[in-house]
Design a protein around this motif. Structure first.
Motif, PDB file in Angstrom:
ATOM      1  N   ARG A 120       0.829  -1.214   0.000  1.00 42.34           N
ATOM      2  CA  ARG A 120       0.000   0.000   0.000  1.00 42.34           C
ATOM      3  C   ARG A 120       0.862   1.263   0.000  1.00 42.34           C
ATOM      4  N   ASP A 124       0.685   3.970  -2.958  1.00 41.05           N
ATOM      5  CA  ASP A 124       0.412   5.392  -2.706  1.00 41.05           C
ATOM      6  C   ASP A 124       1.520   6.259  -3.299  1.00 41.05           C
ATOM      7  N   ALA A 155      -5.682   2.012  -3.315  1.00 40.71           N
ATOM      8  CA  ALA A 155      -5.005   3.318  -3.398  1.00 40.71           C
ATOM      9  C   ALA A 155      -5.612   4.155  -4.532  1.00 40.71           C
TER      10      ALA A 155
END
Ligand code: GUN
Ligand code: ZN
Length: 435
Positions: A120, A124, A155
């Protein structure tokens, strides 16, 4: 620069110079594109509602908060048709060619994506870096870990961003920790497809990495999955380096050529995205053209990993749909401006000078076509999704002095393509919101 946009969500009036496609410059010539001075784009509910001379649009849409971009160029957001978001942190790794590069840098990094929090964090940072470079849509490989796919789609969803992505399937010739099996690749891909395909702006893409890392059984299973979901795209790699092609011939002695390793397992079709496609045989070009497949050009990757010179003019002449891509992190940049510059340079080495209109079209509408998104993204037209990028055509002293000498707007655009980077990106709008 005007920053007077109010708080109304997904609705805005952007005025400045506006890039319009009247056709496909790559097929019809640069005359199929226009740059209009003092025009505006009206956005409502995340879509383009109208375009036209700024004065007329102000009168027709008095409720819309206006952002005045002056001499900046309002363009469709860039569409990057082949990336590996998990390679964000190993971009610009030195000194290897494809197979060595995969083993030395790529596979060890992709192993980290068994940690969903790491996945993640990289997703991002990848989406932030590319938005800053004017990119509003990508087609990404994830890793073999299903959680890396969830991380990427989550995301993107948080940003309201249209993305295409899939679990990279690989069951041989890779570290144990990255290998799935024919059955688990099928089950995991099917579950991810069911979870994400068509949810908001997400599209699932069936993703065998390339035939050297998939057994015939795995390719067959993924071909069957694609047959069950013909509205999904399928992405893979094809004929990137000569050593790789020789390896494929050893691994699949019965195949006629590299493309046949996909074709015989149901992995050749109009919804297929074939990355690189540099060293093609005449039969492969014929088959790609016959089925209406799309080929994705990754020029910074092709020079950086030393792969070869893509035959843009030859493939355009055969009527293939072509997209443009960074191939992060085999590619050496997150920026589609740098990628257009590399496409221009490779074209020159093959005796074909691409016009700025052709390069901008490839990076927007051309890539959108390959993703089955013609008219929806990659274009400023009524009804299209409001994914836009605003370019400052004098973003550095070097570019400003060249632009001042330009005789027309295309010359200015070309200077920004060749000399520009994320400093040229004034703003990126995704789904009608400024990011
Ligand atoms: N072929 C198979 N995997 C990859 C990859 O991750 N990057 C590139 N450039 N080529 C590949
Ligand atoms: Zn790739």
């Amino acid at each position: 620069m005007g920053r007077e946009t109010g708080e109304m969500q997904d609705a805005a009036l952007l005025s400045g110079r506006v890039l319009i496609w009247d056709g496909a410059p790559l097929r019809e010539g640069p005359g199929a594109a226009r740059i209009e001075d003092d025009w505006a784009v009206a956005i409502r509910d995340g879509r383009i509602a109208a375009l036209g001379p700024a004065g007329e649009l102000r009168r027709a849409h008095p409720d819309l908060p206006e952002t005045r971009y002056g001499r900046d160029l309002i363009c469709p957001g860039f569409v990057d048709a082949h990336v590996h978001y998990p390679q964000t942190r190993i971009i610009a790794s030195w000194g290897k060619r494809l197979i060595d590069w995969l083993e030395t840098y790529t596979f060890p990094e992709e192993m980290r994506f068994d940690d969903p929090a790491y996945a993640r964090a990289v997703a991002d940072s990848y989406l932030d870096l590319t938005r800053a470079a004017g990119t509003t849509c990508v087609a990404s490989y994830c890793t073999s870990h299903p959680a890396s796919v969830d991380a990427f789609f989550e995301a993107a969803e948080a940003r309201g961003q249209r993305v295409f992505a899939g679990k990279t399937c690989m069951d041989r010739n890779a570290p144990e920790a990255l290998c799935d099996t024919a059955q688990s690749a099928l089950d995991d891909s099917a579950a991810l497809l069911a979870r994400w395909h068509g949810r908001g702006r997400a599209s699932y893409v069936i993703t065998p990495r390339f035939s050297p890392t998939s057994s015939p059984e795995q390719l067959e299973a993924l071909g069957a999955l694609w047959a069950q979901h013909p509205d999904c795209l399928m992405q893979t790699h094809l004929s990137e380096q000569t050593d790789e092609i020789a390896w494929v011939a050893q691994l699949f002695p019965e195949a006629r050529d590299y493309l046949d390793t996909y074709e015989r397992f149901g992995l050749l079709g109009a919804g297929g995205l074939y990355g690189h496609a540099i060293h093609l045989t005449p039969r492969e070009v014929d088959r790609l053209a016959e089925v209406g497949a799309a080929v994705i050009h990754c020029p910074t990757s092709n020079t950086f990993i030393g792969s070869g010179l893509f035959d843009m003019a030859g493939l355009v002449a055969r009527g293939l749909r072509l997209g443009l891509a960074t191939d992060t992190g085999g590619g050496s940049s997150f920026s589609m401006l740098r990628t257009m510059a590399a496409a221009y340079e490779i074209g020159q080495l093959r005796g074909h000078a691409l016009h700025a209109a052709e390069l901008m079209w490839l990076a927007t509408a051309g890539s959108a076509e390959t993703l089955g998104m013609a008219g929806k993204i990659g274009t400023l037209a009524p009804g299209a999704e409001a994914d836009l990028c605003v370019l400052d055509l004098a973003s550095t002293p070097a570019i400003a002095q060249r632009a001042a000498r330009a005789e027309d707007a295309w010359e200015e655009v070309f200077a920004t393509i060749m000399l520009g980077d994320d400093r040229a990106v004034r703003d990126t709008w995704i789904g009608g919101r400024r990011g």
